[in-house]
Design an enzyme around this catalytic site. Sequence first.
Site, PDB file in Angstrom:
ATOM      1  N   LYS A  80       1.181 -41.175 -19.079  1.00 37.83           N
ATOM      2  CA  LYS A  80       0.443 -41.813 -17.980  1.00 37.83           C
ATOM      3  C   LYS A  80      -1.004 -41.335 -18.013  1.00 37.83           C
ATOM      4  CE  LYS A  80       0.797 -42.504 -12.950  1.00 37.83           C
ATOM      5  NZ  LYS A  80       1.584 -42.203 -11.734  1.00 37.83           N
ATOM      6  N   SER A 155       3.226 -46.048  -9.049  1.00 35.25           N
ATOM      7  CA  SER A 155       2.029 -46.240  -9.828  1.00 35.25           C
ATOM      8  C   SER A 155       2.222 -46.064 -11.334  1.00 35.25           C
ATOM      9  CB  SER A 155       0.955 -45.263  -9.364  1.00 35.25           C
ATOM     10  OG  SER A 155       1.390 -43.926  -9.548  1.00 35.25           O
ATOM     11  N   SER A 179       6.358 -42.765  -7.436  1.00 35.60           N
ATOM     12  CA  SER A 179       5.704 -43.443  -8.565  1.00 35.60           C
ATOM     13  C   SER A 179       6.398 -43.342  -9.907  1.00 35.60           C
ATOM     14  CB  SER A 179       4.274 -42.934  -8.725  1.00 35.60           C
ATOM     15  OG  SER A 179       3.453 -43.619  -7.844  1.00 35.60           O
TER      16      SER A 179
HETATM   17  N1  GLN Z   1       3.165 -45.721  -3.646  1.00 33.73           N
HETATM   18  C1  GLN Z   1       2.873 -44.414  -3.120  1.00 33.73           C
HETATM   19  C2  GLN Z   1       1.408 -44.303  -2.815  1.00 33.73           C
HETATM   20  O1  GLN Z   1       0.743 -45.257  -2.970  1.00 33.73           O
HETATM   21  C3  GLN Z   1       3.303 -43.358  -4.083  1.00 33.73           C
HETATM   22  C4  GLN Z   1       2.403 -43.222  -5.223  1.00 33.73           C
HETATM   23  C5  GLN Z   1       2.785 -42.112  -6.136  1.00 33.73           C
HETATM   24  O2  GLN Z   1       3.893 -41.612  -6.105  1.00 33.73           O
HETATM   25  N2  GLN Z   1       1.809 -41.678  -6.908  1.00 33.73           N
HETATM   26  O3  GLN Z   1       0.918 -43.308  -2.414  1.00 33.73           O
END
Ligand code: GLN
Length: 485
Positions: A80, A155, A179
């Site tokens: 990532k 994400s 994410s």
């Molecule tokens: N969707 C969540 C957020 O927008 C989690 C994102 C993540 O785990 N990085 O914060």
Amino acid sequence: MIDLMRLTAHELKEGIVRGETSSYEVVNSLFDRIEKIDRDINAYISLLKEEALRKAEEVDRRIDRGEKVGKLAGIPLAVKDNICVRGTKTTCGSKILENFVSPYDATVIERLKSADAVIIGKTNMDEFAMGSSTETSYFGVTRNPYDLSRVPGGSSGGSAAAVASGETVLALGSDTGGSIRQPASFCGVVGLKPTYGRVSRFGLVAYASSLDQIGPLTKDVTDCALLLGVLAGHDLRDSTSGDLEVPDYLALLQEGVKGIRLGIPEEYFAEGLDPEVNSSVMHLVQQLADLGAEVENASLPHTGYAIASYYLLATAEASANLARYDGVKYGFRAEEAADLDDMYCYTRSIGFGDEVKRRIMLGTYALSAGYYEAYYRKAQKVRTLIKQDFQKAFERFDVLITPTSPTVAFKIGEKLDDPLKMYLSDVYTISVNLAGIPAVSVPCGISAEGLPIGLQILGRHFDEATVLRVAYAVEQVVGGAIDGL
Ligand code: GLN
């Protein structure tokens, strides 16, 4: 002919170590595949073809000579783009870091390199990991390989889509509120968020430091256990990493679920849950019961406050962590400014996307004098209550089982203009981060429209072994049934 779609690390490794398969050939055909299909999927922000082929060749040569090689010898892996790999770009999916080249390796990357993994590229993500769909990336949306009109989740959407579409064998993601698990569930792959402190965060670009963890995205549970074993362990450069022994996760996988106490938290099977997801998860739970697991209802009474608490704490931490992108030390700088204040202002206005700006504003507000008590402090108290809910539940249960996400993958654009709706897709994953416990998403079925459904298994602090053991049992029950692609 190697079937890249189905190729797992544990199978590939055997072939490579025995000298039957060449890592070079596998990596080369992976890049061919990426060239062919990534125009549609857009899983990668950058590719490291030259370095990867060189590394693969080196591993092959060492095996030829009978030298000792690492646990992931010659296995392709995607990273990532918020995890630092020395000498390569780490953009975090943002314009502000578009040209930032990392001067060092994250601890997980050092470990992977010494395990002889082959790093093939950096994957797309929501900007600074803020999102649930990979739509907020500056580098364009990633598409779900099961249906190109849908999101892969986020994400870590690039990593999940790359694993699902056979554009890599293994991948790393990061998980602050879901994410790794939510995109794993949307793309029909396995994704694990380790216990907070199980894997070093050194070299992971911080979003919300008290919640962030790096973890594996893989095609099956065995690969997940294999990769976690390489990533996990104490690191002096991350003071929040735990100084605990790392069990042999692979050795414990096949213990079965007989006698395991499974809790089903009623708050996770309530309004908003897609009936198809519900029945798929419950069907599987029944099958685990048939195998001898003891299943009972559980309760996590503060679940309803998790989203509000998370979005205050995560944004507060983000507003502090992202203060460093000011056009001076890192990345992008707006040139047209007349003075220093203007330079900060333009750099951040142009460099960050809308969702990131929304989070910085929310977080700054929650931390500001006068509101701190009402918002930030209160959210911290709720976090403690949520932690206690889990502590109590784990006195009675070994693991808890829930859906990973209330729905299957949604359409691109469907939630982008409605942040609250988007935040709700994390409803089953964020409590895990607030409590710091481990959880895995494992495929459990396929919807009528042919989209993957994920089941989430939550465990006690540092008990990834039991979580993976139950996940393995789920995988055995499901068999090849989710081979929808
Ligand atoms: N969707 C969540 C957020 O927008 C989690 C994102 C993540 O785990 N990085 O914060």
